[in-house]
Design a protein around this motif. Structure first.
Motif, short mmCIF file in Angstrom:
data_model
loop_
_atom_site.label_atom_id
_atom_site.label_comp_id
_atom_site.label_asym_id
_atom_site.label_seq_id
_atom_site.Cartn_x
_atom_site.Cartn_y
_atom_site.Cartn_z
N ARG A 87 0.86 -1.18 0.00
CA ARG A 87 0.00 0.00 0.00
C ARG A 87 0.90 1.24 0.00
O ARG A 87 1.08 1.88 1.04
CB ARG A 87 -0.91 0.02 1.23
N GLU B 278 0.41 4.13 -1.17
CA GLU B 278 -0.28 5.40 -1.02
C GLU B 278 -0.51 5.71 0.47
O GLU B 278 -0.64 4.81 1.30
CB GLU B 278 -1.63 5.37 -1.75
N GLN B 279 -0.57 6.99 0.78
CA GLN B 279 -0.84 7.45 2.13
C GLN B 279 -2.36 7.64 2.31
O GLN B 279 -3.08 7.88 1.34
CB GLN B 279 -0.13 8.78 2.40
N LYS B 280 -2.79 7.56 3.54
CA LYS B 280 -4.17 7.89 3.90
C LYS B 280 -4.11 9.00 4.94
O LYS B 280 -4.20 8.76 6.14
CB LYS B 280 -4.89 6.66 4.46
N LYS C 9 -6.00 11.21 6.11
CA LYS C 9 -7.10 11.45 7.04
C LYS C 9 -7.28 10.31 8.04
O LYS C 9 -8.06 10.44 8.99
CB LYS C 9 -8.40 11.68 6.27
N ALA C 10 -6.59 9.20 7.82
CA ALA C 10 -6.73 8.06 8.73
C ALA C 10 -5.93 8.32 9.99
O ALA C 10 -4.74 8.67 9.93
CB ALA C 10 -6.25 6.79 8.04
N GLU D 109 -2.45 6.77 10.51
CA GLU D 109 -1.28 7.28 9.78
C GLU D 109 -0.94 8.72 10.18
O GLU D 109 -0.18 9.39 9.49
CB GLU D 109 -1.53 7.16 8.27
#
Length: 343
Positions: free
Chosen positions: A151, A153-155, A157-158, A161
């Motif tokens: 994965r 990609e970054q999240k 808003k999570a 992370e």
């Protein structure tokens, strides 16, 4: 019938707790704390409330905390002080001191507090346990477990992370892998860890290699968000043989798809993912044993009824918490730390 109140209805609550609780005879999911948003039509018989205070006004025997990690301690503390038994999703808390306080309060209140170690009830791990116990590997010399995903990609808003206490992949996946190693081999003599950021722009750890040191054994726990899960998930080498297994336990995928533990064959491992036991004179396929996350809550039910010992005891949960914290300290100081080190 024991009434269960679930605090938090995000990913963990919806996928790993609510459907599993509902599959256990003798437990009734009677209320869910969901601070915002519409109620879930899948649960027409469950009362949705907006706060923990509202929940604790109901007749609830067990409170399950499935909220962001930074809120585990205050919510669990509030529930214990209100006289409820408590299950906390992993990690227990963000610090060892917080965990110790919860255990002390639980003792004072004569209530149980425990951590949701569901992945000790996966078919692949139960199979590893069985292979080690039956002695075909001889004395285990090296043990390696992986929890890899790709994965990149970054999240942003999570919350997992964001640079918050208890965020990152070590506090997310580490509790599972460390719990499994403790079940197999007990408390290590020392811990050496490399907990790091691999993804571009990452703000919180997304990979780790943690080694547990035993007198005649090394157990290595690995995870990465930049590693295609194409290699073995389990590698166990002993004096008389090796066991290798690929693939992840199917229960998480089944739950994400909306399937439930009361469906037949819901968690069956396909034959192509069966493990292989290799010795000097033979090579044989080892079918994956059946297990289920349901067994965690079955044990919780029985412990509340006084008919079984709690499988994930408070003392055990503190050992896992100590291991998580020591690994972070080891990684930060670039030193192998003895288990007796202050955490």
């Amino acid at each position: 019938m024991l009434n269960v109140g679930l605090v938090g209805f995000g990913f963990a609550g919806k996928v790993f707790h609510a459907p599993v609780i509902r599959a256990v005879e003798g437990l009734r999911l009677s209320a869910i704390v969901q601070r915002h948003g519409p109620t879930d039509p899948k649960y027409p018989d469950v009362e949705f409330v907006r706060s923990v205070d509202e929940l604790l006004k109901r007749e609830i025997d067990l409170v399950v905390v499935a909220t962001p990690n930074t809120s585990h301690h205050p919510i669990a503390k509030q529930a214990l002080l209100a006289g409820r038994h408590v299950v906390v999703d992993k990690p227990f808390t963000t610090t060892l001191a917080e965990a110790q306080e919860l255990v002390q309060i639980a003792k004072q209140q004569r209530r149980m507090v425990t951590v949701y170690q569901d992945r000790r009830y996966t078919g692949d791990f139960v199979t590893v346990q069985n292979v080690v116990a039956e002695g075909a590997l001889g004395r285990v010399a090296t043990y390696e477990s992986h929890f890899d995903r790709f994965r990149p990609e970054q999240k942003p808003k999570a919350w997992r992370e964001q640079p918050l206490a208890g965020s990152g992949v070590w506090f997310d996946i580490g509790p599972h892998l460390f719990d499994q190693a403790l079940l197999l081999f007990g408390v290590p003599q020392a811990i050496g860890a490399d907990i790091r950021i691999e993804r571009d722009g990452g703000r919180i750890d997304d990979a780790f290699d943690v080694t547990l040191y035993y007198p005649t054994l090394r157990a290595v726990l690995r995870a990465s968000m930049l590693r295609q899960p194409v290699g073995p998930t389990w590698i166990v080498n002993g004096t008389t043989g090796s066991f290798v297994k690929y693939g992840m336990d199917p229960q998480e995928s089944a739950l994400k798809e909306g399937r439930t533990p009361d469906e037949p064959e819901w968690d069956t491992d396909p034959p192509e993912l069966y493990g292989t036991l290799i010795t000097s004179d033979a090579r044989r396929t080892v079918p994956t044993l059946r297990s289920s996350f349901v067994r965690y809550y079955e044990n919780m039910r029985d412990a509340m009824l006084g008919t079984a010992e709690l499988a994930v005891s408070p003392e055990w949960s503190l050992d896992v918490m100590r291991g998580l914290v020591l690994a972070v300290q080891s990684s930060q100081t670039r030193r192998v730390l003895p288990w007796s080190s202050p955490a």
